[in-house]
Each structure stands twice: as C-alpha cells, then as structure tokens.
Design a protein around this motif. Structure first.
Motif, PDB file in Angstrom:
ATOM      1  N   GLY A   1      -4.516  -2.133  -1.168  1.00  0.00           N
ATOM      2  CA  GLY A   1      -4.095  -0.746  -1.303  1.00  0.00           C
ATOM      3  C   GLY A   1      -5.092   0.158  -2.005  1.00  0.00           C
ATOM      4  N   LEU A   2      -5.697  -0.340  -3.075  1.00  0.00           N
ATOM      5  CA  LEU A   2      -6.655   0.485  -3.820  1.00  0.00           C
ATOM      6  C   LEU A   2      -7.926   0.715  -3.024  1.00  0.00           C
ATOM      7  N   ASP A   3      -8.309  -0.275  -2.209  1.00  0.00           N
ATOM      8  CA  ASP A   3      -9.486  -0.109  -1.348  1.00  0.00           C
ATOM      9  C   ASP A   3      -9.263   1.016  -0.341  1.00  0.00           C
ATOM     10  N   PHE A   4      -8.049   1.154   0.147  1.00  0.00           N
ATOM     11  CA  PHE A   4      -7.740   2.241   1.087  1.00  0.00           C
ATOM     12  C   PHE A   4      -7.891   3.597   0.403  1.00  0.00           C
ATOM     13  N   PHE A   5      -7.375   3.709  -0.812  1.00  0.00           N
ATOM     14  CA  PHE A   5      -7.423   4.985  -1.521  1.00  0.00           C
ATOM     15  C   PHE A   5      -8.845   5.374  -1.900  1.00  0.00           C
ATOM     16  N   SER A   6      -9.669   4.387  -2.199  1.00  0.00           N
ATOM     17  CA  SER A   6     -11.035   4.672  -2.625  1.00  0.00           C
ATOM     18  C   SER A   6     -11.972   4.918  -1.452  1.00  0.00           C
ATOM     19  N   GLY A   7     -11.533   4.510  -0.253  1.00  0.00           N
ATOM     20  CA  GLY A   7     -12.390   4.623   0.916  1.00  0.00           C
ATOM     21  C   GLY A   7     -13.227   3.389   1.170  1.00  0.00           C
TER      22      GLY A   7
ATOM     23  N   SER B   1       0.824  -1.211   0.000  1.00  0.00           N
ATOM     24  CA  SER B   1       0.000   0.000   0.000  1.00  0.00           C
ATOM     25  C   SER B   1       0.854   1.255   0.000  1.00  0.00           C
ATOM     26  N   ASP B   2       1.978   1.211   0.712  1.00  0.00           N
ATOM     27  CA  ASP B   2       2.861   2.377   0.781  1.00  0.00           C
ATOM     28  C   ASP B   2       3.664   2.576  -0.493  1.00  0.00           C
TER      29      ASP B   2
END
Length: 253
Positions: free
Chosen positions: A193-199, A87-88
């Motif tokens: 990671g993409l789930d974190f960015f999308s909320g 994710s980072d």
C-alpha cells in the motif's frame, strides 16, 4: 467465516468496513492497541506449512478479507464478508487516527518510499501526523532484537497507529511481536500500500480491480514472481470451495 488449513483454522472476524472502522476507532480512542491482518489466498497457502505464520495469525485481533476469492468463498459458505484490501483501508484508518489524535508510524520498504508516502498521507488527511518512518535493514528479523528496537523507537515517538509494509509473513510476525512489546499501538499489515502512495509501484487501474482482475495485472507486470504464487493459490481453491459448501450445508465448520 472460517478457513481450515490442515488442523489450523483462521477466521475472518471483522466482516464489514463499518465493523473495521468501529473497532479501530474504539481501540484508538481508549488507548488499546491491536493487530490487523488482511487475509488472502497467498496467506492461506503459507498457513498450510508455516507454524510461525500460524502463531502470528493467532495473535491478530482483527482479520478482514483482502481478495475476491475470500469474499466468494464466504458467499458459498453463506457467511458473506466484504472485500477490504489493505491498500484501500489506509486512508480511512488515517482519517480515524487524525480524528482521535493518534499519531501514525510507517514501517517497511525504503526510506525514500516511506518519506514520500508520509507526505502523501499528510496531504490527503487533514490533521494527520506521521511522526515516525522506519525502513528495516536487509535480512530484518521481525521477531528478534532489531524488531524490539524498532518497536521501542515507535513507542518513544508517540506512535499509536503503525502501518507495516513488509510483506507476509514478516509484517504479521512483526505485528504479533508488537502486541507483546507495545500493547498500546495498533498495527495494520498493508503489504504494498505505501509503495502505491509513494509512486514506487503502480497499482492496477480502478476498472481492473472492479472486474476482479488485479491478479492478472500483477502477473503481467511481474510474471516470474507472480505466476508461481498464483499457481499455488489456484491450487487450493477447489478444496476451500468444497469446505465452504459444507459449511453452508451444516456439514462442517
């Protein structure tokens, strides 16, 4: 740093953030693809019994340490590596892609999540172009005909760097197939990671990650899913710690 799982061995061959960035920049600049895997204890558990996962990992060009236990084991072995969570790594790799003019693709999750993640990344990284977002259907086979069709779609869109958010082992298997079908594309397996960015998912706060307790945060949020996973992970730690100590003493590799 080498990790033995039965007769199988996997190596963290990219020990630092600088090494990762240098390799990705060089490959994207020269038109070479790659497959990036982020090794953690859950992967080591799966590698013990899954021959297909072992084959997928053998096809990865770049392997980094994703998880504090991997870092701690490397220090015990006297071969320290840096922590590089998938994710980072996304934003820095997007920055490199933008700098060298490499269009980006996103594969995994849902259409809504990918759309939101693409918009977030393009806001955060000046000059970044996300030219393809693909959410595979339920039951997607990462090594079958559907996977090949997705790879061809990425290729037609001009993607040069693709982030895969399918979870292990699907994402690593998809990346391995991509190395054969679309060798000019770089594939980075980055989990949630993409789930974190999308909320779509909430990541543990920075202070929780700093004290290496993100695993507990995830367990409290998804106990039914995470308790069995982490129980298996903790179960293999003593054996890997012993082998790491033996590496340090020159008694094994």
């Amino acid at each position: 740093m080498d990790f033995k799982v039965g007769r199988y061995q996997v190596r963290v061959n990219t020990p630092t953030v600088k090494d990762l960035h240098d390799q990705v920049r060089a490959r994207l600049s020269s038109g070479q693809g790659f497959a990036l895997a982020t090794l953690n204890l859950d992967h080591l558990v799966k590698l013990r019994t899954s021959k297909p996962f072992q084959s997928a990992y053998a096809a990865q060009d770049i392997v980094v340490a994703d998880g504090n236990p991997i870092v701690w084991l490397s220090k015990i072995a006297g071969k320290p590596v840096e922590l590089i969570p998938g994710s980072d790594a996304i934003i820095p790799l997007c920055q490199i892609a933008a700098q060298v003019g490499a269009p980006v693709g996103l594969v995994g999750s849902t259409d809504d999540t990918l759309k939101a993640a693409a918009e977030y990344l393009e806001r955060q990284v000046e000059g970044l172009k996300v030219v393809s977002t693909i959410a595979p259907p339920f039951g997607f086979d990462p090594k079958g005909a559907d996977a090949e069709a997705i790879l061809k779609e990425l290729q037609s869109a001009g993607v040069r760097l693709c982030f895969i958010a399918l979870g292990a082992p699907k994402q690593e298997e998809f990346a391995a197939k991509g190395r054969d079908v679309t060798p000019e594309i770089g594939f980075a397996s980055i989990g949630a990671g993409l789930d974190f960015f999308s909320g779509a998912q909430e990541r543990a706060p920075a202070w929780v990650r700093k004290i290496a307790m993100e695993w507990l945060w995830r367990t409290l949020g998804q106990p039914a899913r995470m308790v069995p996973r982490y129980a298996k992970c903790f179960g293999i730690l003593p054996g890997h710690a012993l082998r790491a100590a033996m590496q340090r003493m020159g008694l094994g590799r």
